[in-house]
Each structure stands twice: as C-alpha cells, then as structure tokens.
Scaffold this motif. Structure first.
Motif, short mmCIF file in Angstrom:
data_model
loop_
_atom_site.label_atom_id
_atom_site.label_comp_id
_atom_site.label_asym_id
_atom_site.label_seq_id
_atom_site.Cartn_x
_atom_site.Cartn_y
_atom_site.Cartn_z
N UNK A 197 0.79 -1.23 -0.08
CA UNK A 197 -0.11 -0.21 -0.06
C UNK A 197 0.94 1.20 0.04
N UNK A 198 0.71 1.98 -1.06
CA UNK A 198 1.43 3.31 -1.00
C UNK A 198 0.82 4.49 -0.48
N UNK A 199 1.34 5.26 0.43
CA UNK A 199 0.56 6.28 1.35
C UNK A 199 1.50 7.47 0.74
N UNK A 200 0.57 8.66 0.57
CA UNK A 200 1.00 9.97 0.13
C UNK A 200 0.27 10.66 -0.75
N UNK A 201 0.63 11.82 -1.23
CA UNK A 201 0.10 12.65 -2.02
C UNK A 201 -0.31 11.92 -3.15
N UNK B 50 -2.02 -1.01 -3.85
CA UNK B 50 -3.15 -0.30 -3.55
C UNK B 50 -2.59 1.20 -2.88
N UNK B 51 -3.27 1.97 -2.55
CA UNK B 51 -3.21 3.34 -2.05
C UNK B 51 -3.77 4.11 -1.01
N UNK B 52 -3.06 4.70 -0.27
CA UNK B 52 -3.88 5.60 0.74
C UNK B 52 -3.50 6.93 0.46
N UNK B 53 -4.45 7.74 -0.15
CA UNK B 53 -3.73 8.91 -0.78
C UNK B 53 -4.59 10.34 -0.16
N UNK B 54 -3.54 11.30 -0.09
CA UNK B 54 -4.07 12.70 0.09
C UNK B 54 -4.23 13.40 -0.92
N UNK B 55 -4.48 14.70 -0.75
CA UNK B 55 -4.67 15.58 -1.95
C UNK B 55 -3.40 15.71 -2.58
N UNK B 56 -3.34 16.42 -4.01
CA UNK B 56 -2.22 16.51 -4.64
C UNK B 56 -1.10 17.51 -3.90
N UNK B 57 0.06 17.04 -3.66
CA UNK B 57 0.93 17.73 -3.21
C UNK B 57 0.62 18.55 -2.18
N UNK B 58 -0.08 18.02 -1.07
CA UNK B 58 -0.57 18.74 0.13
C UNK B 58 -0.38 17.87 1.60
N UNK B 59 -0.28 18.40 2.76
CA UNK B 59 -0.06 17.87 3.72
C UNK B 59 -1.29 16.85 4.02
N UNK B 60 -0.67 15.64 4.27
CA UNK B 60 -1.63 14.64 4.48
C UNK B 60 -1.98 14.52 5.93
N UNK B 61 -3.53 14.36 6.04
CA UNK B 61 -4.04 14.10 7.40
C UNK B 61 -3.89 12.44 7.96
N UNK B 62 -2.83 12.36 8.79
CA UNK B 62 -2.54 10.75 8.82
C UNK B 62 -3.74 10.20 9.81
N UNK B 63 -4.13 10.96 10.64
CA UNK B 63 -5.27 10.77 11.49
C UNK B 63 -6.54 10.23 10.55
N UNK B 64 -6.91 10.96 9.60
CA UNK B 64 -8.23 10.78 8.94
C UNK B 64 -7.98 9.20 7.91
N UNK B 65 -6.70 9.16 7.65
CA UNK B 65 -6.35 8.06 6.80
C UNK B 65 -6.57 6.80 7.37
N UNK B 66 -6.09 6.68 8.88
CA UNK B 66 -6.00 5.56 9.62
C UNK B 66 -6.27 6.04 11.06
N UNK B 67 -7.59 6.22 11.52
CA UNK B 67 -7.88 6.92 12.80
C UNK B 67 -7.60 5.95 13.99
N UNK B 68 -7.48 4.39 13.72
CA UNK B 68 -7.27 3.90 14.90
C UNK B 68 -5.96 3.36 15.08
#
Length: 458
Positions: free
Chosen positions: A313-317, A337-355
């Motif tokens: 799983x790739x995590x990033x913008x 697979x991917x866990x993605x945030x907005x293009x080129x912006x800070x990622x909210x890790x808590x939103x991606x994996x809150x537990x």
C-alpha cells in the motif's frame, strides 16, 4: 537518421527511438510505453520495428506490448527461449527500417545471447552511424557479467572483453554510442562514468575494457569489482521471457480508514512516500519510509528491500503515488493499493487511519551524534560493504539496508543511530527498525561530513 533518447533515471537506463523521418525503430523500451509513443508522435513518425538487445534483468520490457500496439516487427535474439511470437534475429543480419540499415552484432557478456545494433542511413557513403550497445559497451566500462549464474560470471566476463572489441570493429570511430545501461543502473560494473554521450573512437581510447591489453587482468579486475544488486533482478528475465502485458498506471481509489488500520495492525507493507524528515517527525505505526522524489533511489531500494510480491500500500499525496505506481510497474510490481491525500498537500494521517497510533523518532546531523551518543549506543552503517571498507565510523556495525530485514535480530538491543552516505538508505533502515519497536535515531546527513563534526572515522 535521428535518435531520440528516452531517459529512465529512476533505473539508470535509456531507451531509444531511431527514425528516418517517417518510420522508427525502438530499442529497449521500458514498460510504460506511453513515453515512447509520445516521442514518436512529437517526431511525426510511425513505430514499425521494436528491438531488444537482451532479456533484461533490471526492468520489465515494454517491447512486446509496444510491438503489438503498433503492429510492429519485434526483434528478439532467435537463441532466446521466449513464450511469445517474435521476429528472431541473429549475428550478421542486415535489416531494413525505412531508409535505415540495421546490422545485428552478437555481443555476449552481459548475457549469453546479448545483441547490439549498428544503424546507418542507406546511402552510398554509409553516412553517420549509431551503435546501440545495450549492456555490452557502456560509457567508460561494460555491463556486469554476474546476473545469469555464479558459474557463468567469469566466462561471460571473458566474452565481454572479446565482444566489445568485435563491436568497435563493426562501426566507424565517429559512430555515436548509445548504451541502455550505465547511468546509475546496477547493471553496470567497473569505473563509474558521468558522460552524457560518447563515440566508438572515444571509448577505444578511454574505456578500460578496450585499453587493457591483458584479457586475464581485465577479467580479474572486473570480477573484483562485483557488488550486490537488487533482489528483484531475479524475477525480471523470467518475466521478460514469458511476455508481460500492459502496465496499469491508474491510481486506485484510496483504501478506507478501517482497511488501512487493519493492514497496519496485520503487519502488511504500508509505504510512506513523504519526505523522510516528515516521516521521522510523525508517521503511522507499522509503516515504512521510502521517500519519493529525492534522487533516483526509490524504485531500486523498494524492490530490493521489500519481499517480492507482498501486498503493498502506497501512502502519500496523489501525485507522488501516481508517479510511484509508474516506477514500480517498470520492475513488475503490479497495481499496488493506495492511501492518498490531496495533490502535493499535507496529509492528515489521522483521517487515513484513525485507529492506528502516530509515532516518531529523533533525527539530526553528525553534531547530534557527537553531543548525545552514549557509550552503550550502537552506530549502524547501512551502506554496502565496499563503502564501509573504504571508510567508516570507528566502532560502527555494518548491515547493508537490503540485508537488514533478515538480520535485525543480530543487532544489540540498544539505541541505534543509523546512517548511510546521504540519508536515504538510513531513512529506510530507521523505519524498518522503528517498525519492530527498536529505539532509533536517524542521521540525516552525508557521511563525508562526519569527520568535520568530530566523529572518528577510519
């Protein structure tokens, strides 16, 4: 004749589009063929022929897919055992591509069945020539000879010595040389060259494979310089012989939060592409750091370190994930697979994996080590053995980053300061240690700066 160079710096390779203004031959295309097609469109030419110099060991070829897509003839050595239809070619053949004549030259050494191609215009005086040498004659050196089998390495090294001489005799001294490897690829061996271009005549005067008059001496030096190469290489040639379909380069929908939490808890490989300092400051527990976009280390080291064909799983913008998917497709890592945030912006890790817990570890330069190192601490050097032997921090342990997963239990249970030559490999290693619960400090600095901070080195 015109030659368009298509760079793949992530793997240290080049592909080539050779054309006469109307039709084109493509040599050693990478799997993401859209770049080749764009080059052909820009040149206003049709792709009618595709050629391989060899069954590649460092990437999955796009040759078969490209040839099928354009109805092009696909040239592969007739001696190669492959599972797909091709036009078998062999030493001495002269083939036509529009107004170009292509001479096939057998150049075994990098592989047993390696070919090179000498291309010229079909005009009375021959005109300018271009030599496409694959993994045979490189800028300043040759392709490595140990990728087939340890039992074949010396034999192939002797063949390499003979082949490059035969190749230079097959072309004019002013012929431009276009190798596939040698721009940072682990497929090259011998003296490093930072040339961007060369000719057959220039190599005759400077390349150690051509200037060394003693074959046995050349072979012994070549074998003495053999170093480790990425583990994924073992899978490339079989894939290329079997024939691989199109690459799937689209970014998949982001995995939902519960699923990402599950993957982290289960110990699956979640690869964080963010800056290594940002990762050290805050990351999801269980994820690992393979920074994307600084240098050209990502593809080779991820393919080397992470076990083959493990769920990924790739995590990033989103834009970085998109580029990483393309890079990994070139080495046969399909549709992660991917866990993605907005293009080129800070990622909210808590939103991606809150537990999943968010954790961190310290980082700094050599001055931090000088100030805070305790006698019981461990300094871990994750460079390759030959780098360590050349110079290292006194008392440091050496475990190359590509061996670390299998050797973590060998390390003392102590705070571990991790370094490499620039910080990239150290950041990977630090994240692997952190993943197992070790106390780790990342030295994000160049090794050459250690002595200036008062660190004793050998």
């Amino acid at each position: 004749m015109d030659v368009v160079v298509i760079e793949t710096p992530q793997l240290g390779d080049r592909s080539y589009l050779v054309h006469d203004g109307t039709v084109a031959l493509v040599i050693d295309p990478q799997r993401d063929i859209d770049r080749v097609e764009a080059a052909a469109a820009d040149a206003g030419v049709r792709i009618t022929h595709v050629a391989e110099t060899h069954l590649h060991n460092d990437y999955v070829t796009g040759g078969l897919v490209l040839a099928k897509a354009h109805g092009a003839d696909y040239w592969v050595n007739g001696a190669d055992e492959v599972s797909f239809a091709r036009i078998p070619v062999s030493d001495g053949q002269v083939l036509r591509v529009g107004r170009l004549l292509v001479t096939v030259v057998a150049t075994p050494g990098h592989t047993h069945t390696h070919l090179s191609y000498v291309v010229r215009d079909d005009v009375p005086d021959g005109g300018p020539e271009a030599v496409f040498s694959g993994g045979s004659l490189l800028y300043g050196s040759v392709g490595r000879t140990d990728l087939i089998s340890p039992h074949d390495t010396a034999t192939l090294a002797h063949q390499q010595y003979s082949s490059v001489r035969r190749l230079v005799d097959s072309a004019k001294p002013d012929a431009a040389l276009y190798p596939t490897h040698g721009f940072g690829s682990f497929c090259s061996i011998g003296p490093a060259s930072h040339q961007d271009s060369s000719t057959i005549g220039e190599e005759t005067e400077s390349n150690h494979a051509l200037t060394d008059p003693n074959e046995d001496h050349f072979v012994s030096e070549l074998l003495a310089n053999i170093t480790a190469y990425p583990a994924y290489y073992a899978h490339m040639s079989p894939l290329n012989a079997a024939g691989v379909g199109p690459a799937h380069l689209a970014v998949p929908d982001s995995v939902d939060a519960k699923e990402l939490d599950r993957r982290l808890t289960a110990g699956e490989w979640v690869v964080d592409l963010r800056n290594r300092v940002a990762f050290a400051d805050n990351h999801l527990h269980g994820s690992v750091s393979f920074e994307y976009g600084r240098g050209d280390n990502f593809t080779s080291y991820l393919g080397w370190v992470i076990p083959w064909k493990q769920p990924l799983t790739l995590l990033g913008p989103r834009d970085e994930v998109e580029k990483a998917i393309r890079d990994l497709a070139r080495i046969g890592i399909e549709s992660p697979d991917a866990a993605v945030g907005p293009h080129g912006r800070t990622i909210d890790l808590g939103a991606l994996a809150p537990e999943s817990p968010q954790v961190s570890y310290p980082h700094g330069d050599w001055n931090l080590l000088s100030r805070e190192r305790k006698p019981e601490d461990v300094v871990l050097d994750v460079r390759r053995p030959e780098e360590f032997e050349a110079s290292h921090v006194l008392g440091a342990l050496n475990v190359p980053v590509h061996e670390l997963l299998g050797r973590i239990t060998e390390l003392p249970e102590a705070r571990t300061w991790v370094h490499c030559a620039t910080g990239y490999r150290a950041s990977v290693a630090a994240s692997l240690l952190d993943r197992t619960g070790r106390e780790v400090v990342l030295i994000d600095a160049r090794f050459r700066d250690a002595a200036g901070a008062g660190i004793e080195t050998s």
